[in-house]
Design an enzyme around this catalytic site. Structure first.
Site, PDB file in Angstrom:
ATOM      1  N   ASP A 143      39.339 -32.873  -4.675  1.00  0.00           N
ATOM      2  CA  ASP A 143      38.413 -33.965  -4.987  1.00  0.00           C
ATOM      3  C   ASP A 143      39.118 -35.308  -4.779  1.00  0.00           C
ATOM      4  OD1 ASP A 143      36.527 -35.712  -5.915  1.00  0.00           O
ATOM      5  OD2 ASP A 143      36.446 -34.952  -7.963  1.00  0.00           O
ATOM      6  N   GLU A 162      39.161 -27.337  -9.487  1.00  0.00           N
ATOM      7  CA  GLU A 162      39.075 -28.618  -8.802  1.00  0.00           C
ATOM      8  C   GLU A 162      40.285 -29.494  -9.131  1.00  0.00           C
ATOM      9  OE1 GLU A 162      35.104 -30.104  -9.163  1.00  0.00           O
ATOM     10  OE2 GLU A 162      35.703 -32.145  -8.652  1.00  0.00           O
ATOM     11  N   ASP A 187      37.502 -28.169 -13.645  1.00  0.00           N
ATOM     12  CA  ASP A 187      37.991 -29.417 -13.024  1.00  0.00           C
ATOM     13  C   ASP A 187      39.110 -29.998 -13.873  1.00  0.00           C
ATOM     14  OD1 ASP A 187      38.442 -31.755 -11.683  1.00  0.00           O
ATOM     15  OD2 ASP A 187      36.385 -32.512 -11.843  1.00  0.00           O
ATOM     16  N   LYS A 241      32.152 -37.120  -2.056  1.00  0.00           N
ATOM     17  CA  LYS A 241      31.400 -38.060  -2.892  1.00  0.00           C
ATOM     18  C   LYS A 241      31.205 -39.340  -2.091  1.00  0.00           C
ATOM     19  CE  LYS A 241      33.263 -36.369  -7.274  1.00  0.00           C
ATOM     20  NZ  LYS A 241      34.282 -36.607  -8.325  1.00  0.00           N
ATOM     21  N   LYS A 292      35.499 -29.477 -17.772  1.00  0.00           N
ATOM     22  CA  LYS A 292      36.607 -30.419 -17.638  1.00  0.00           C
ATOM     23  C   LYS A 292      37.784 -29.953 -18.490  1.00  0.00           C
ATOM     24  CE  LYS A 292      34.665 -33.772 -15.144  1.00  0.00           C
ATOM     25  NZ  LYS A 292      35.191 -34.172 -13.830  1.00  0.00           N
TER      26      LYS A 292
HETATM   27 MG    MG Z   1      36.368 -33.789  -9.833  1.00  0.00          MG
END
Ligand code: MG
Length: 366
Positions: free
Chosen positions: A248, A223, A195, A272, A167
């Protein structure tokens, strides 16, 4: 001979709380525990299907109150007494009962698929396509001071993870030494996904990603570099860098996926269930992505093993889903469920249990 109907007789909800092993930190938020709504759908023969949803207000707009109210006030009255064997019709009725509310819909949708597959007597992933029976997931490394991120990355590699999802996105160019330090620590063989959770500007993203390429940091994908709505920015970045860009937050629905693909606004799509509103819509993304040869990643929110296992079944079913970010259960400090696919480090092993496979859910349902 047509099988007799199997009516849905009840839809109940409960809550589950699981402390995380360590706080989960992204460019958007810090979370200490999973606090999810669990759904149980019952059929007239007593069989049950389970689903789960985290109210992820900062991403989907869903709160605990909105999830409960969508399920009890709108979805349950619309589908109670319908025949679970007419699964498509049940799910279309659910979709029409209330707009939005993707997390509530996802929880009920996966409970319906679970129940349907149990009535069929087969594991869900086999009924949906049965492409593979083992999944390798990455592990998320939270945003922290660099030494902490390096230590967390090394611990993950020690635990057998070969793919890390790091992240970033809070500091622009300062994210480069962060990734460089992790790459140096873990060596060349570990795959690193980055991400940014919408945290960069378009210029930042191009500068940072190009710099990471020039330094040979070997990033597998980046991402959601910029805000979800900025598809033009996403397209610009996708054209300017070699590193694959994965959408995403920009992709919730199958139509979003189609739009992203047609604009060339990403190379890959992260599916997701909480964004799509469940498996039914996620299957449409798989179909669209397959048409264009755009590979997908199956991801999750901060979900426990129940919802992640529903995602694992979809991931196992479809060849176009070539990457998995299904580390929710690994981030939890305990596994409160019985049954389900087996999670061991980076590997998720599907098995012969019917439906999603979760047999025990420690909740008070009402
Ligand atoms: Mg993500």
């Amino acid at each position: 001979e047509v099988p007799p109907p199997m009516r849905i007789t009840g839809i109940a909800t409960g809550e589950i709380q699981i402390p995380l092993a360590r706080p989960f930190k992204t460019a958007l938020r810090t979370v200490e525990r999973v606090e999810d709504i669990v759904v149980r759908v019952t059929a007239e023969n007593g069989m049950v299907g389970y689903g789960e949803a985290p109210p992820t207000a900062v991403i989907t707009g869903d709160t605990k109150g909105s999830v409960l109210s969508a399920i009890h006030q709108h979805i349950a009255p619309a589908i109670t007494s319908m025949d679970i064997l007419c699964l498509d019709e049940v799910i279309e009725r659910m979709a029409g009962s209330i707009k939005g509310n993707t997390s509530a819909k996802a929880a009920v949708d996966m409970a319906l698929y679970d129940l349907w597959a149990k009535v069929m007597g087969k594991p869900l992933y086999q009924l949906l396509g049965g492409y593979r029976d083992t999944i390798e997931t990455d592990l998320t490394i939270s945003v922290n001071p660099v030494p902490q991120m390096v230590a967390d990355s090394l611990a993950a590699v020690q635990d057998g993870y070969r793919v890390l999802k790091v992240k970033v996105g809070k500091e622009g160019m300062a994210d480069i030494p962060r990734i460089a330090a992790i790459r140096e620590a873990v060596g060349p063989d570990i795959r690193i996904r980055v991400d940014a959770n919408q945290g960069w500007t378009v210029k930042d993203a191009i500068r940072v990603i190009t710099a990471m390429e020039d330094k040979g940091l070997g990033i597998q994908l980046v991402e959601q570099p910029v805000p979800a709505h900025d598809l033009e920015g996403m397209a610009k970045i996708t054209q300017k860098v070699y590193t694959p860009i994965l959408a995403d937050e920009s992709v919730f629905s199958p139509l979003d996926a189609l739009e992203i693909i047609r604009r060339g606004a990403a190379d890959l799509i992260n599916i997701k269930l909480m964004k799509t509103g469940g498996i039914h819509e996620a299957l449409k993304i798989c179909a669209v992505a397959s048409l264009y040869g755009v590979e997908c990643m199956m991801g999750c929110m901060l979900e426990s093993k129940l919802a992640v296992s529903a995602a694992a079944h979809l991931c196992a079913a479809k060849g176009i889903v070539t990457r998995a970010d299904l580390d929710g259960p690994s981030l939890c400090s305990i596994d409160p469920y019985e049954g389900g696919p087996e999670y061991s480090g980076a590997l998720i092993q599907m098995n012969e249990l019917p439906g999603i496979g979760i047999t025990g859910v420690p909740c008070n349902f009402s």
